[in-house]
Design a protein around this motif. Structure first.
Motif, PDB file in Angstrom:
ATOM      1  N   THR A   1      45.942 111.547   7.080  1.00 16.38           N
ATOM      2  CA  THR A   1      45.468 112.583   6.148  1.00 16.38           C
ATOM      3  C   THR A   1      45.919 112.277   4.728  1.00 16.38           C
TER       4      THR A   1
ATOM      5  N   ASN B   1      39.679 119.058   5.410  1.00 19.41           N
ATOM      6  CA  ASN B   1      40.099 119.003   6.819  1.00 19.41           C
ATOM      7  C   ASN B   1      39.919 120.375   7.473  1.00 19.41           C
TER       8      ASN B   1
ATOM      9  N   GLU C   1      48.485 111.125  12.585  1.00 21.89           N
ATOM     10  CA  GLU C   1      47.390 111.900  11.986  1.00 21.89           C
ATOM     11  C   GLU C   1      47.781 112.488  10.634  1.00 21.89           C
TER      12      GLU C   1
ATOM     13  N   TYR D   1      38.164 121.400   9.784  1.00 22.87           N
ATOM     14  CA  TYR D   1      38.016 121.392  11.234  1.00 22.87           C
ATOM     15  C   TYR D   1      39.364 121.357  11.953  1.00 22.87           C
ATOM     16  N   ARG D   2      40.466 121.220  11.190  1.00 27.35           N
ATOM     17  CA  ARG D   2      41.803 121.189  11.787  1.00 27.35           C
ATOM     18  C   ARG D   2      42.593 122.387  11.312  1.00 27.35           C
ATOM     19  N   ASP D   3      43.339 122.994  12.211  1.00 32.08           N
ATOM     20  CA  ASP D   3      44.141 124.165  11.842  1.00 32.08           C
ATOM     21  C   ASP D   3      45.246 123.794  10.846  1.00 32.08           C
ATOM     22  N   TYR D   4      45.944 122.704  11.119  1.00 33.14           N
ATOM     23  CA  TYR D   4      47.040 122.274  10.255  1.00 33.14           C
ATOM     24  C   TYR D   4      46.908 120.777   9.974  1.00 33.14           C
ATOM     25  N   PRO D   5      46.147 120.406   8.924  1.00 34.62           N
ATOM     26  CA  PRO D   5      46.019 118.979   8.598  1.00 34.62           C
ATOM     27  C   PRO D   5      47.354 118.354   8.199  1.00 34.62           C
TER      28      PRO D   5
END
Length: 233
Positions: free
Chosen positions: A49, A105, A45, A107-111
């Protein structure tokens, strides 16, 4: 009407191409170093990114670098001003990259790992610095070996701003066949120190002795505010 300078645009395209590679390398290094330089340990992931945002990152970097004149400066004569612009460009690019990755990003805490962003900035700065200043360093080394047998030994009197500018010009110019063997200045705080690799060897009382010791063929006075009496002395 300005004429088309083919060499200028070729250099710019080469720099742009290099910077695109620098962004890619800096991004991958910043990510891989987090996982002990083991590419196989990097979560997929994180790699996704990087790849999905690479186009945005590259376009943004080229725009920021253009704004800070990294494609229009004469890097042959680059100094403190150009270095300042280079550092600012990389800092702004790092902040813009951080904001862009966070927003796209959201929607993600840590892209990406938190360490990625400062590491990216450090690697980018190092790579861009190398591309802009390596040519100047190689050119300086080349000039030191050109016609070295026929170069005149020069002694500079004055270790101030004028002396600094004069030494830099003589060292960087391919048309001046002189070798600066020493600098003279009365300030005791400057004695034994170096200006662009040239040592301050003494005060005015040492001129005759140093001229003989260093086999000086020419003496240049670099004190613009010197009075006629001081110049005579």
């Amino acid at each position: 009407m300005m004429s088309f300078d083919r060499k200028l645009w070729v250099r710019r395209f080469i720099l742009v191409g290099y910077d695109i590679c620098a962004v890619l390398v800096a991004s991958l290094l910043a990510l891989i170093i987090r996982f002990d330089f083991n590419y196989t340990l990097v979560p997929i992931e994180y790699l996704n990114t990087i790849w999905t945002t690479m186009g945005y990152t590259i376009i943004m970097t080229i725009f920021i670098f253009s704004f800070f004149r990294l494609y229009s400066s004469l890097w042959t004569y680059a100094g403190a001003t150009e270095l300042f612009y280079l550092v600012c460009a990389c800092l702004v690019d790092t902040m813009a990259n951080t904001i862009g990755l966070t927003v796209t990003n959201h929607y993600r805490d840590y892209p990406l790992p938190r360490s990625f962003y400062p590491l990216y900035g450090i690697f980018l700065l190092a790579l861009v610095f190398m591309s802009r200043y390596s040519y100047r360093g190689l050119r300086t080394l080349k000039n030191r070996h050109v016609d070295s047998k026929n170069r005149q030994n020069v002694l500079i009197i004055g270790a101030g701003e004028a002396g600094n500018a004069l030494i830099r010009e003589i060292k960087n110019s391919p048309f001046i066949n002189k070798k600066i063997v020493g600098v003279i200045d009365d300030a005791s705080s400057k004695r034994g120190r170096y200006i662009h690799g040239v040592k301050v060897v003494g005060s005015r009382e040492d001129i005759i002795y140093k001229a003989k010791e260093l086999k000086v063929q020419e003496i240049i006075l670099a004190i613009p505010k010197a009075t006629p009496q001081e110049t005579k002395e």
